[in-house]
Design a protein around this motif. Structure first.
Motif, PDB file in Angstrom:
ATOM      1  N   UNK A   1       7.865  17.234   4.184  1.00  0.00           N
ATOM      2  CA  UNK A   1       6.364  17.474   3.806  1.00  0.00           C
ATOM      3  C   UNK A   1       5.661  16.184   4.202  1.00  0.00           C
ATOM      4  N   UNK A   2       4.387  16.327   4.621  1.00  0.00           N
ATOM      5  CA  UNK A   2       3.525  15.133   5.125  1.00  0.00           C
ATOM      6  C   UNK A   2       3.847  13.873   4.177  1.00  0.00           C
ATOM      7  N   UNK A   3       3.860  12.655   5.012  1.00  0.00           N
ATOM      8  CA  UNK A   3       4.132  11.765   4.202  1.00  0.00           C
ATOM      9  C   UNK A   3       3.070  10.485   4.646  1.00  0.00           C
ATOM     10  N   UNK A   4       2.988   9.537   3.832  1.00  0.00           N
ATOM     11  CA  UNK A   4       2.248   8.379   3.952  1.00  0.00           C
ATOM     12  C   UNK A   4       2.674   7.299   3.186  1.00  0.00           C
ATOM     13  N   UNK A   5       2.051   6.008   3.573  1.00  0.00           N
ATOM     14  CA  UNK A   5       2.872   4.855   2.906  1.00  0.00           C
ATOM     15  C   UNK A   5       2.172   4.325   1.696  1.00  0.00           C
ATOM     16  N   UNK A   6       2.534   3.135   1.181  1.00  0.00           N
ATOM     17  CA  UNK A   6       2.225   2.800  -0.073  1.00  0.00           C
ATOM     18  C   UNK A   6       0.689   2.238  -0.045  1.00  0.00           C
ATOM     19  N   UNK A   7       0.447   1.825   1.021  1.00  0.00           N
ATOM     20  CA  UNK A   7      -1.275   1.087   1.435  1.00  0.00           C
ATOM     21  C   UNK A   7      -2.095   2.520   1.374  1.00  0.00           C
ATOM     22  N   UNK A   8      -1.683   3.621   1.693  1.00  0.00           N
ATOM     23  CA  UNK A   8      -2.316   4.859   1.812  1.00  0.00           C
ATOM     24  C   UNK A   8      -2.346   5.567   0.327  1.00  0.00           C
ATOM     25  N   UNK A   9      -1.292   5.462  -0.284  1.00  0.00           N
ATOM     26  CA  UNK A   9      -1.268   5.675  -1.767  1.00  0.00           C
ATOM     27  C   UNK A   9      -2.179   5.082  -2.705  1.00  0.00           C
ATOM     28  N   UNK A  10      -2.181   3.660  -2.369  1.00  0.00           N
ATOM     29  CA  UNK A  10      -2.946   2.803  -3.205  1.00  0.00           C
ATOM     30  C   UNK A  10      -4.644   3.323  -2.996  1.00  0.00           C
ATOM     31  N   UNK A  11      -4.958   3.425  -1.727  1.00  0.00           N
ATOM     32  CA  UNK A  11      -6.193   4.104  -1.333  1.00  0.00           C
ATOM     33  C   UNK A  11      -6.571   5.143  -1.757  1.00  0.00           C
ATOM     34  N   UNK A  12      -5.651   5.998  -1.739  1.00  0.00           N
ATOM     35  CA  UNK A  12      -5.972   7.365  -2.478  1.00  0.00           C
ATOM     36  C   UNK A  12      -6.156   7.190  -3.978  1.00  0.00           C
ATOM     37  N   UNK A  13      -5.173   6.399  -4.606  1.00  0.00           N
ATOM     38  CA  UNK A  13      -5.341   6.180  -6.215  1.00  0.00           C
ATOM     39  C   UNK A  13      -6.696   5.621  -6.471  1.00  0.00           C
ATOM     40  N   UNK A  14      -7.187   4.740  -5.490  1.00  0.00           N
ATOM     41  CA  UNK A  14      -8.381   4.150  -5.830  1.00  0.00           C
ATOM     42  C   UNK A  14      -9.608   5.328  -5.667  1.00  0.00           C
ATOM     43  N   UNK A  15      -9.313   6.156  -5.075  1.00  0.00           N
ATOM     44  CA  UNK A  15     -10.408   7.196  -4.719  1.00  0.00           C
ATOM     45  C   UNK A  15     -10.224   8.512  -5.619  1.00  0.00           C
ATOM     46  N   UNK A  16      -9.481   8.126  -6.741  1.00  0.00           N
ATOM     47  CA  UNK A  16      -9.318   9.063  -7.638  1.00  0.00           C
ATOM     48  C   UNK A  16      -8.071  10.088  -7.677  1.00  0.00           C
ATOM     49  N   UNK A  17      -7.475   9.870  -6.750  1.00  0.00           N
ATOM     50  CA  UNK A  17      -6.066  10.568  -6.572  1.00  0.00           C
ATOM     51  C   UNK A  17      -6.200  11.668  -5.374  1.00  0.00           C
ATOM     52  N   UNK A  18      -7.467  11.572  -4.866  1.00  0.00           N
ATOM     53  CA  UNK A  18      -7.350  12.667  -3.872  1.00  0.00           C
ATOM     54  C   UNK A  18      -7.784  12.215  -2.579  1.00  0.00           C
ATOM     55  N   UNK A  19      -7.295  12.882  -1.609  1.00  0.00           N
ATOM     56  CA  UNK A  19      -7.601  12.576  -0.116  1.00  0.00           C
ATOM     57  C   UNK A  19      -9.132  12.707  -0.060  1.00  0.00           C
ATOM     58  N   UNK A  20      -9.792  11.757   0.701  1.00  0.00           N
ATOM     59  CA  UNK A  20     -11.017  12.041   1.022  1.00  0.00           C
ATOM     60  C   UNK A  20     -11.366  11.519   2.632  1.00  0.00           C
ATOM     61  N   UNK A  21     -12.525  11.566   3.106  1.00  0.00           N
ATOM     62  CA  UNK A  21     -12.661  11.007   4.537  1.00  0.00           C
ATOM     63  C   UNK A  21     -12.209   9.558   4.668  1.00  0.00           C
TER      64      UNK A  21
END
Ligand SMILES: [Zn+2]
Ligand SMILES: [Zn+2]
Length: 104
Positions: free
Chosen positions: A49-69
């Protein structure tokens, strides 16, 4: 494109399954630095499945756990071959824990 999934031609591994990872994971493949490996849990028929790194994970968590622009731009998702994907995953296995169990 066939229903069997997408393929890409890797200069290193030849014809392989096409997988999506963030640009930082691609960087890890060239410099060998583990940056974390996050993804949904692999399933039969979707072992990579699509994968991302810890920095991206942190970024997503910062914005409410959802991917955005913003987080998607930060991730800068890239297409890599399945063998490269496996290598990036391997690089990030730091404990006996299965890597996908880190996903919570
Ligand atoms: Zn990343
Ligand atoms: Zn490859």
């Amino acid at each position: 494109m066939s229903e069997a999934g997408k393929y890409i031609e890797c200069c290193e591994h030849g014809k392989q399954q096409a997988t999506y990872v963030c640009q930082h994971t691609v960087l890890s493949l060239s410099d060998g630095v583990a940056r974390g490996f996050w993804s949904a849990e692999p399933e039969v028929g979707d072992e990579r499945p699509d994968s991302w790194c810890s920095a991206c994970e942190e970024m997503v968590n910062k914005t409410g756990g959802e991917w955005n622009d913003e987080s998607e731009e930060f991730a800068g998702v890239k297409l890599i071959c399945g063998a490269c994907y496996d290598r990036a995953k391997q690089l990030n296995i730091v404990s006996r824990k299965k890597w996908w169990q880190l996903w919570k």
